[in-house]
Design a protein around this motif. Structure first.
Motif, PDB file in Angstrom:
ATOM      1  N   ASP A 100       0.831  -1.202   0.000  1.00  0.00           N
ATOM      2  CA  ASP A 100       0.000   0.000   0.000  1.00  0.00           C
ATOM      3  C   ASP A 100       0.869   1.257   0.000  1.00  0.00           C
ATOM      4  O   ASP A 100       0.513   2.259  -0.635  1.00  0.00           O
ATOM      5  N   GLN A 101       1.993   1.222   0.714  1.00  0.00           N
ATOM      6  CA  GLN A 101       2.908   2.365   0.686  1.00  0.00           C
ATOM      7  C   GLN A 101       3.379   2.631  -0.743  1.00  0.00           C
ATOM      8  O   GLN A 101       3.369   3.768  -1.202  1.00  0.00           O
ATOM      9  N   ARG A 102       3.766   1.584  -1.450  1.00  0.00           N
ATOM     10  CA  ARG A 102       4.229   1.756  -2.835  1.00  0.00           C
ATOM     11  C   ARG A 102       3.118   2.333  -3.710  1.00  0.00           C
ATOM     12  O   ARG A 102       3.362   3.221  -4.533  1.00  0.00           O
ATOM     13  N   ARG A 103       1.896   1.850  -3.540  1.00  0.00           N
ATOM     14  CA  ARG A 103       0.769   2.355  -4.340  1.00  0.00           C
ATOM     15  C   ARG A 103       0.431   3.810  -4.014  1.00  0.00           C
ATOM     16  O   ARG A 103      -0.129   4.523  -4.847  1.00  0.00           O
ATOM     17  N   MET A 104       0.769   4.260  -2.832  1.00  0.00           N
ATOM     18  CA  MET A 104       0.466   5.643  -2.447  1.00  0.00           C
ATOM     19  C   MET A 104       1.190   6.665  -3.320  1.00  0.00           C
ATOM     20  O   MET A 104       0.721   7.789  -3.485  1.00  0.00           O
ATOM     21  N   PHE A 105       2.313   6.295  -3.917  1.00  0.00           N
ATOM     22  CA  PHE A 105       3.055   7.269  -4.718  1.00  0.00           C
ATOM     23  C   PHE A 105       2.263   7.708  -5.946  1.00  0.00           C
ATOM     24  O   PHE A 105       2.370   8.855  -6.372  1.00  0.00           O
ATOM     25  N   ALA A 106       1.433   6.841  -6.489  1.00  0.00           N
ATOM     26  CA  ALA A 106       0.555   7.246  -7.587  1.00  0.00           C
ATOM     27  C   ALA A 106      -0.503   8.223  -7.084  1.00  0.00           C
ATOM     28  O   ALA A 106      -0.842   9.197  -7.769  1.00  0.00           O
ATOM     29  N   ILE A 107      -1.011   7.999  -5.882  1.00  0.00           N
ATOM     30  CA  ILE A 107      -2.001   8.916  -5.300  1.00  0.00           C
ATOM     31  C   ILE A 107      -1.353  10.255  -4.986  1.00  0.00           C
ATOM     32  O   ILE A 107      -1.931  11.317  -5.252  1.00  0.00           O
ATOM     33  N   PHE A 108      -0.131  10.229  -4.437  1.00  0.00           N
ATOM     34  CA  PHE A 108       0.598  11.482  -4.221  1.00  0.00           C
ATOM     35  C   PHE A 108       0.714  12.238  -5.544  1.00  0.00           C
ATOM     36  O   PHE A 108       0.413  13.436  -5.623  1.00  0.00           O
ATOM     37  N   ALA A 109       1.165  11.559  -6.578  1.00  0.00           N
ATOM     38  CA  ALA A 109       1.395  12.203  -7.880  1.00  0.00           C
ATOM     39  C   ALA A 109       0.091  12.729  -8.484  1.00  0.00           C
ATOM     40  O   ALA A 109       0.074  13.811  -9.078  1.00  0.00           O
ATOM     41  N   ASP A 110      -1.002  12.002  -8.314  1.00  0.00           N
ATOM     42  CA  ASP A 110      -2.293  12.426  -8.862  1.00  0.00           C
ATOM     43  C   ASP A 110      -2.824  13.693  -8.201  1.00  0.00           C
ATOM     44  O   ASP A 110      -3.709  14.350  -8.754  1.00  0.00           O
TER      45      ASP A 110
END
Length: 164
Positions: A127-137
Motif C-alpha cells: 500500500d505504501q508503494r501504491r500511495m506514490f501514484a495517489i501522491f502524484a495524482d
C-alpha cells in the motif's frame, strides 16, 4: 517490529483502532512536546503563501494542521476516522475535512503540498508503494511531498522535496 506478518496484521486494524481510541490518542498527543515541528515549519516555508495542502491521515489536526493553518495555508485533510475528522471540523471550520481512506483517494484536484505525516507508516508495504501514484495524482507541478515512514520494510525515514 520487523516481522512482516505482524506489520500486515496491524495495518489491517489501524482504521478501527483510531476510530475506537482516537480521542484518547489525540489527547495524549496534545499533551506531548511536538518534536517534529521543525520539519513542518520547513514544509510550510517551502510552499507559496496561501498555498494548498493535502494532509493525508490528518488525525485530529492538532498540532500539524493547526500549524499549517497558522502558516497561512489552505488545508484539505483526509482521515478514515469520522471521530478524528470531526475534531478537525470543530477546531478549523474554515478548512476542508474529508472522511476517506487515503489508499483510494481521487479528489481530481492538485495541491501545492502533499503531507502524509504519522499516517503513511501504518500502511502495508504494498500500500505504501501504491500511495506514490495517489501522491502524484494530487501534486501540482513543483509540489512538495513530505511523509515519514517506519523503519521496517522501508529504506527511507523522511523525504522532503519537490515533485518532478
Amino acid at each position: 517490529m520487523n516481522d512482516p506478518h505482524q506489520t500486515t496484521e496491524l495495518a489491517d486494524r489501524i482504521i478501527p483502532h483510531y476510530e475506537r481510541h482516537g480521542r484518547d490518542w489525540e489527547a495524549d498527543r496534545r499533551a506531548l512536546r511536538w518534536s517534529d515541528k521543525p520539519w513542518h515549519d520547513r514544509f510550510i516555508a517551502a510552499l507559496p503563501k496561501g498555498g494548498t495542502v493535502l494532509d493525508l491521515g490528518c488525525g485530529g489536526g492538532d498540532p500539524v494542521a493547526l500549524n499549517m493553518e497558522a502558516g497561512g495555508l489552505r488545508v484539505t485533510g483526509v482521515d478514515a476516522s469520522p471521530t478524528l475528522t470531526a475534531l478537525c471540523r470543530e477546531r478549523m471550520p474554515d478548512q476542508e475535512w474529508i472522511v476517506a481512506d487515503m489508499r483510494a483517494l481521487s479528489l481530481g484536484r492538485l495541491f501545492d503540498g502533499v503531507l502524509a505525516w504519522d499516517s503513511f507508516f501504518h500502511l502495508k508495504p504494498d500500500d505504501q508503494r501504491r500511495m506514490f501514484a495517489i501522491f502524484a495524482d494530487h501534486a501540482a507541478p513543483s509540489a512538495f511531498l513530505m511523509f515519514n515512514t517506519g523503519h521496517a520494510a522501508s529504506g527511507l525515514n523522511l523525504t522532503l522535496g519537490a515533485h518532478a
